[in-house]
Design a protein around this motif. Structure first.
Motif, mmCIF file in Angstrom:
data_model
loop_
_atom_site.group_PDB
_atom_site.id
_atom_site.type_symbol
_atom_site.label_atom_id
_atom_site.label_comp_id
_atom_site.label_asym_id
_atom_site.label_seq_id
_atom_site.Cartn_x
_atom_site.Cartn_y
_atom_site.Cartn_z
ATOM 1 N N PHE A 542 0.840 -1.198 0.000
ATOM 2 C CA PHE A 542 0.000 0.000 0.000
ATOM 3 C C PHE A 542 0.872 1.245 0.000
ATOM 4 C CE2 PHE A 542 0.810 -1.070 4.409
ATOM 5 C CZ PHE A 542 1.139 0.150 4.984
ATOM 6 N N ASP A 543 0.291 2.330 -0.487
ATOM 7 C CA ASP A 543 0.896 3.656 -0.471
ATOM 8 C C ASP A 543 -0.186 4.622 0.001
ATOM 9 O OD1 ASP A 543 2.069 6.133 -0.938
ATOM 10 O OD2 ASP A 543 3.054 5.488 -2.777
ATOM 11 N N LEU A 544 0.003 5.178 1.213
ATOM 12 C CA LEU A 544 -1.048 5.923 1.899
ATOM 13 C C LEU A 544 -0.537 7.305 2.287
ATOM 14 C CD1 LEU A 544 -3.715 6.174 3.535
ATOM 15 C CD2 LEU A 544 -2.627 4.828 5.335
ATOM 16 N N GLU A 545 -1.343 8.336 2.001
ATOM 17 C CA GLU A 545 -0.993 9.703 2.356
ATOM 18 C C GLU A 545 -2.119 10.335 3.160
ATOM 19 O OE1 GLU A 545 -0.062 11.978 -1.081
ATOM 20 O OE2 GLU A 545 1.697 10.778 -1.632
ATOM 21 N N GLN A 546 -1.749 11.173 4.140
ATOM 22 C CA GLN A 546 -2.730 11.942 4.907
ATOM 23 C C GLN A 546 -2.290 13.396 4.972
ATOM 24 O OE1 GLN A 546 -5.009 10.732 8.657
ATOM 25 N NE2 GLN A 546 -3.429 12.043 9.530
ATOM 26 N N ARG A 547 -3.238 14.301 4.775
ATOM 27 C CA ARG A 547 -2.985 15.731 4.878
ATOM 28 C C ARG A 547 -3.620 16.286 6.151
ATOM 29 N NH1 ARG A 547 -4.095 14.311 -0.230
ATOM 30 N NH2 ARG A 547 -6.324 14.707 -0.016
ATOM 31 N N ASN A 548 -3.050 17.372 6.656
ATOM 32 C CA ASN A 548 -3.521 18.053 7.879
ATOM 33 C C ASN A 548 -3.401 17.165 9.116
ATOM 34 O OD1 ASN A 548 -4.269 20.244 6.241
ATOM 35 N ND2 ASN A 548 -6.296 19.352 5.884
ATOM 36 N N SER A 549 -2.347 16.373 9.191
ATOM 37 C CA SER A 549 -2.177 15.429 10.296
ATOM 38 C C SER A 549 -1.968 16.168 11.620
ATOM 39 C CB SER A 549 -0.977 14.522 10.032
ATOM 40 O OG SER A 549 -1.155 13.801 8.840
ATOM 41 N N LEU A 550 -2.405 15.525 12.719
ATOM 42 C CA LEU A 550 -2.186 16.018 14.070
ATOM 43 C C LEU A 550 -1.006 15.270 14.684
ATOM 44 C CD1 LEU A 550 -5.881 16.162 15.347
ATOM 45 C CD2 LEU A 550 -4.423 18.107 14.786
ATOM 46 N N VAL A 551 -0.092 16.000 15.306
ATOM 47 C CA VAL A 551 1.066 15.382 15.937
ATOM 48 C C VAL A 551 1.229 15.944 17.336
ATOM 49 C CG1 VAL A 551 2.244 14.981 13.750
ATOM 50 C CG2 VAL A 551 2.675 17.096 15.011
ATOM 51 N N THR A 552 1.842 15.150 18.224
ATOM 52 C CA THR A 552 2.152 15.581 19.580
ATOM 53 C C THR A 552 3.511 16.264 19.574
ATOM 54 O OG1 THR A 552 0.899 13.736 20.511
ATOM 55 C CG2 THR A 552 2.470 14.828 21.966
ATOM 56 N N GLY A 562 1.596 19.248 8.016
ATOM 57 C CA GLY A 562 1.271 18.972 6.622
ATOM 58 C C GLY A 562 1.075 17.505 6.328
ATOM 59 N N GLU A 563 1.645 17.070 5.227
ATOM 60 C CA GLU A 563 1.400 15.720 4.719
ATOM 61 C C GLU A 563 2.260 14.684 5.439
ATOM 62 O OE1 GLU A 563 2.698 13.900 0.598
ATOM 63 O OE2 GLU A 563 0.902 15.133 0.356
ATOM 64 N N GLN A 564 1.655 13.538 5.715
ATOM 65 C CA GLN A 564 2.368 12.372 6.217
ATOM 66 C C GLN A 564 2.104 11.212 5.266
ATOM 67 O OE1 GLN A 564 1.297 11.618 10.308
ATOM 68 N NE2 GLN A 564 2.499 13.341 11.057
ATOM 69 N N ARG A 565 3.081 10.293 5.198
ATOM 70 C CA ARG A 565 2.973 9.211 4.224
ATOM 71 C C ARG A 565 3.375 7.888 4.859
ATOM 72 N NH1 ARG A 565 5.630 9.358 -1.878
ATOM 73 N NH2 ARG A 565 4.512 7.544 -2.713
ATOM 74 N N SER A 566 2.718 6.825 4.418
ATOM 75 C CA SER A 566 3.048 5.485 4.898
ATOM 76 C C SER A 566 2.973 4.519 3.728
ATOM 77 C CB SER A 566 2.064 5.059 5.999
ATOM 78 O OG SER A 566 2.337 3.746 6.429
ATOM 79 N N ARG A 567 4.026 3.715 3.582
ATOM 80 C CA ARG A 567 4.066 2.678 2.560
ATOM 81 C C ARG A 567 4.485 1.373 3.223
ATOM 82 N NH1 ARG A 567 7.794 6.303 -1.261
ATOM 83 N NH2 ARG A 567 8.423 6.925 0.839
ATOM 84 N N GLY A 568 3.948 0.265 2.728
ATOM 85 C CA GLY A 568 4.318 -0.963 3.413
ATOM 86 C C GLY A 568 3.829 -2.226 2.748
ATOM 87 N N LEU A 569 4.116 -3.312 3.448
ATOM 88 C CA LEU A 569 3.769 -4.670 3.031
ATOM 89 C C LEU A 569 3.140 -5.385 4.211
ATOM 90 C CD1 LEU A 569 4.037 -7.325 1.267
ATOM 91 C CD2 LEU A 569 6.311 -7.575 2.315
ATOM 92 N N THR A 590 6.229 -1.329 7.652
ATOM 93 C CA THR A 590 5.635 -0.007 7.503
ATOM 94 C C THR A 590 6.730 1.041 7.455
ATOM 95 O OG1 THR A 590 3.740 -0.745 8.837
ATOM 96 C CG2 THR A 590 3.943 1.615 8.431
ATOM 97 N N ASP A 591 6.793 1.760 6.358
ATOM 98 C CA ASP A 591 7.719 2.883 6.218
ATOM 99 C C ASP A 591 6.890 4.153 6.321
ATOM 100 O OD1 ASP A 591 9.771 4.609 5.686
ATOM 101 O OD2 ASP A 591 9.927 4.114 3.556
ATOM 102 N N ALA A 592 6.789 4.685 7.555
ATOM 103 C CA ALA A 592 5.935 5.847 7.822
ATOM 104 C C ALA A 592 6.797 7.093 7.967
ATOM 105 C CB ALA A 592 5.112 5.614 9.082
ATOM 106 N N GLU A 593 6.428 8.156 7.232
ATOM 107 C CA GLU A 593 7.194 9.393 7.233
ATOM 108 C C GLU A 593 6.300 10.561 7.618
ATOM 109 O OE1 GLU A 593 8.617 9.660 3.279
ATOM 110 O OE2 GLU A 593 10.226 8.183 3.546
ATOM 111 N N SER A 594 6.832 11.457 8.426
ATOM 112 C CA SER A 594 6.143 12.698 8.747
ATOM 113 C C SER A 594 6.568 13.765 7.747
ATOM 114 C CB SER A 594 6.472 13.134 10.171
ATOM 115 O OG SER A 594 7.871 13.327 10.317
ATOM 116 N N GLU A 595 6.103 14.997 7.966
ATOM 117 C CA GLU A 595 6.448 16.080 7.053
ATOM 118 C C GLU A 595 7.959 16.274 7.035
ATOM 119 O OE1 GLU A 595 4.959 19.873 8.156
ATOM 120 O OE2 GLU A 595 4.596 20.479 6.085
ATOM 121 N N GLY A 596 8.511 16.488 5.875
ATOM 122 C CA GLY A 596 9.952 16.644 5.750
ATOM 123 C C GLY A 596 10.673 15.333 5.558
#
Length: 699
Positions: A542-552, A562-569, A590-596
């Motif tokens: 899968f290749d998944l993107e989310q915009r306007n994410s909330l972070v602690t 901004g945008e966060q992304r997750s790709r995985g198997l 899961t290869d999950a990335e935050s903004e930047g």
């Protein structure tokens, strides 16, 4: 995590809201359906647990129509009642420990909230196909003893279920009346002073069986995993199913649940957990709360129905409705930050909530199925409405009481919150959704799926203290599509695209409403269920993107980025190797990335699990069942800190005797391994060893 600076709100009845065209249409449909409609349950016992050699698990929740999950071009995992009993699941977030794509336990053992991450993102929780709201610290908790099964939908799922984060959703299916008479009495004892008594009885009320009932009740108490914490719960859930006619039936579902707890706040600083100190490490059971002041008193009540009515051989109408209310009194003290210049002292904060949340949920569906020479077509037209109101007093206090010793906390050095420190806040959210889904089967070889949804959401955030109001109006069109090829030997490859949309009924520390979260995902995979084998295997990328994410962020505040992304198997298999030996395995990358393009906190790249059980059916050991599992969670990161990986071992043994009796023992974290489960701004120790013995009588 329930980050210590969050939100609050207020209730507004649906009748008080301005009528949009979609809302008016919903009310008309409700009036008409009360006169003529009828349900069979969203997922009957035989639907959620039914198996055949060539259609492993049939569920009515994946596409809101009866369809084998093995022939659904979406990643869906189900845990049924038998497995919930075998592993003696005590909280909802324990259910998917042996499934792919789901991370739980990353915040340790929390006694007042269920925590999941699905494909690296938050998820929504539904019960019986309708949203359970968890706004701020007003957390609705399904009781596992009252559930028939639990589904997880991986990735965006707004098309049919309305608002949902990019990670997907968890759908808990309640126990339903049964056609045959059955019952159970269950007694449990365990460490941390665990005590539980459960009663579950169901069957027909009339001679011809057209009226059926079920009553589920449970009382339990247990100390928390931290010092000076505990929880006591009472739960009662009656249900009634009536066949009004051959074409019409209705199921009424109700529940009452009361929790009285000293909350478990598993927050620890990096200092003393993953970072060395001159005084060693902090004991995992250390609590930084105030046992004589902290409380979490929660009462949740729900009442609803499910209607099913067959209009003719082609069309049927279905409707779900639920009203729910949650009253909360919360005082929760937590560690905030190390005192400047001190090696032992830290400041604390306090979360204060006193209020209630009410919601109305309504979902209407018109479903038609017709057949051609080479085709089977199922069209669904749906209209849903959600109304959430939250009203309460709140305070988020930094610097509560005197600084506390990190390694040897002493309690009682604080002043209770006064009235002038409280803010009165009301939040009201109304959302209307119109959706369309078409599923076409061609030559029993191809499954084509297409969906579209339009949502209209209005949110009002009113602060009585300073007499200010903020309003957000959000409209969204979401799309979904998929294709699957039904191959020979039960090998079914698929490709799908999905979107998500989630308006936020919460505000930042300045009282500003958050922007809606939006997500989209591409997924490709294969589902395998060979004929003659009682089991399945699935693989998905899968290749998944989310915009306007909330972070602690620092100080525990929730900020929108901004945008966060997750790709995985994901790989998953459940099946019988022999008639007596069953194996469940799962692997997640899961290869999950935050903004930047920075690696996302909390989320490990690798997870793996395996559960094996053997059922002795003959000889002197007949009735004995032995099971065990291994769970591996890879390392995660926070800032420049690497949180080490860990491996846990679980075990169970049960013995059926005297026809109706079963004795069972379950041990989680068998070796009592001490480990840090994850870090974001705080760090969280994982749950210590849990030992529970149970004795049940079935009649």
């Amino acid at each position: 995590m329930h980050s210590p600076l969050h939100h609050s709100a207020h209730h507004l009845s649906p009748l008080d809201a301005p009528l949009s065209p979609l809302t008016a249409a919903i009310r008309c449909s409700l009036t008409l359906s009360l006169l003529c409609a009828s349900p069979l349950a969203l997922a009957q016992d035989e639907q959620t647990a039914g198996t055949q050699a060539d259609t492993m698990v049939v569920t009515a929740t994946a596409l809101k129509v009866n369809a084998p999950t093995i022939e659904t071009p979406r990643a869906v995992s189900t845990v049924g009642r038998e497995e919930l009993d075998e592993r003696n699941v005590q909280s909802l977030d324990e259910a998917f420990r042996y499934r792919s794509g789901v991370l739980s336990g990353h915040y340790g053992a929390d006694n007042d909230t269920d925590w999941f991450k699905v494909r690296g993102f938050d998820q929504a929780t539904y019960q019986d196909g309708l949203r359970i709201y968890r706004t701020g610290y007003y957390q609705w908790l399904p009781e596992p003893y009252g559930l028939q099964s639990v589904d997880v939908f991986k990735g965006p799922a707004s098309i049919l279920y309305g608002e949902a984060p990019a990670g997907g959703l968890i759908n808990a299916v309640s126990k339903r009346p049964t056609a045959e008479r059955r019952g159970e009495i269950n007694l449990q004892v365990g460490n941390r002073h665990h005590r539980q008594l459960g009663i579950d009885t169901s069957g027909p009320l009339t001679e011809n069986g057209d009226v059926r009932y079920r009553m589920v009740g449970m009382a339990k108490q247990r100390d928390g995993d931290l010092d000076n914490t505990e929880n006591e719960r009472y739960y009662f859930a009656p249900s009634l199913e009536v066949d009004v006619s051959d074409d019409t039936s209705i199921t009424f579902l109700a529940s009452v649940q009361k929790d009285d707890a000293i909350p478990t706040n598993p927050f620890k600083l990096t200092y003393g957990t993953v970072e060395d100190t001159p005084f060693g490490k902090v004991d995992p059971q250390t609590s930084y709360g105030e046992p004589d002041y902290d409380t979490n008193e929660r009462t949740q009540v729900s009442l609803g129905y499910e209607l099913r009515h067959r209009l003719n051989d082609t069309w049927r109408f279905e409707q779900n409705l639920r009203y729910s209310q949650l009253d909360l009194k919360l005082r929760s003290t937590y560690i905030l930050a190390r005192q400047s210049g001190s090696d032992r002292k830290a400041y604390r904060g306090l979360v204060y909530r006193d209020g209630d949340i009410e919601s109305w949920m309504l979902d209407n569906r018109l479903i038609g199925t017709w057949y051609g020479d080479r085709t089977e077509n199922t069209l669904m037209i749906g209209l849903g409405y959600q109304d959430l109101g939250l009203e309460g007093q709140e305070a988020d206090i930094s610097g509560f009481g005197d600084p506390i010793d990190i390694f040897d906390p002493q309690y009682g050095n604080y002043m209770p919150v006064s009235g002038d420190q409280l803010a009165e806040r009301e939040i009201d959210k109304r959302q209307t959704g119109l959706y369309l889904q078409d599923q076409l089967r061609i030559d029993d070889r191809w499954v084509l799926l297409g969906s579209v949804r339009y949502d209209q959401a209005k949110t009002d955030n009113f602060n009585r203290t300073d007499d200010t109001t903020q309003r957000a109006d959000d409209d969204q069109i979401s799309w979904s599509g998929g294709v699957m090829y039904l191959g020979d030997h039960g090998i079914n490859p698929y490709l799908s695209y999905t979107e998500s949309f989630e308006p936020q009924a919460s505000a930042d520390s300045n009282g500003r409403l958050y922007e809606p979260l939006e997500g989209e995902q591409w997924e490709a995979g294969v589902k395998v269920a060979p004929r003659g084998w009682d089991g399945y295997f699935t693989a998905a990328v899968f290749d998944l993107e989310q915009r306007n994410s909330l972070v602690t962020t620092g100080g525990g505040r929730q900020e929108q980025v901004g945008e966060q992304r997750s790709r995985g198997l994901e790989l998953e298999s459940v099946g019988y190797l022999t008639d007596q030996l069953q194996l469940t395995t799962a692997y997640t990358y899961t290869d999950a990335e935050s903004e930047g393009d920075e690696r996302k906190t909390l989320i490990p790249r690798h997870q793996a699990s395996a559960w094996l059980d053997y059922d002795f059916q003959e000889g002197a050991m007949a009735g004995l069942k032995l099971g065990g599992g291994v769970r591996y969670v890879g390392e995660s990161v926070y800032d420049q800190i690497t949180v080490p990986d860990y491996t846990l071992v679980d075990a169970m043994a049960s013995y059926d005797f005297a026809d109706s009796w079963r004795a069972q023992v379950n041990v989680n974290n068998l070796t009592d391994k001490e480990y840090v489960a994850s870090c974001n701004y705080w760090c969280y120790y994982g749950e210590s060893r849990s030992v529970i013995g149970s004795l049940s009588y079935r009649f």
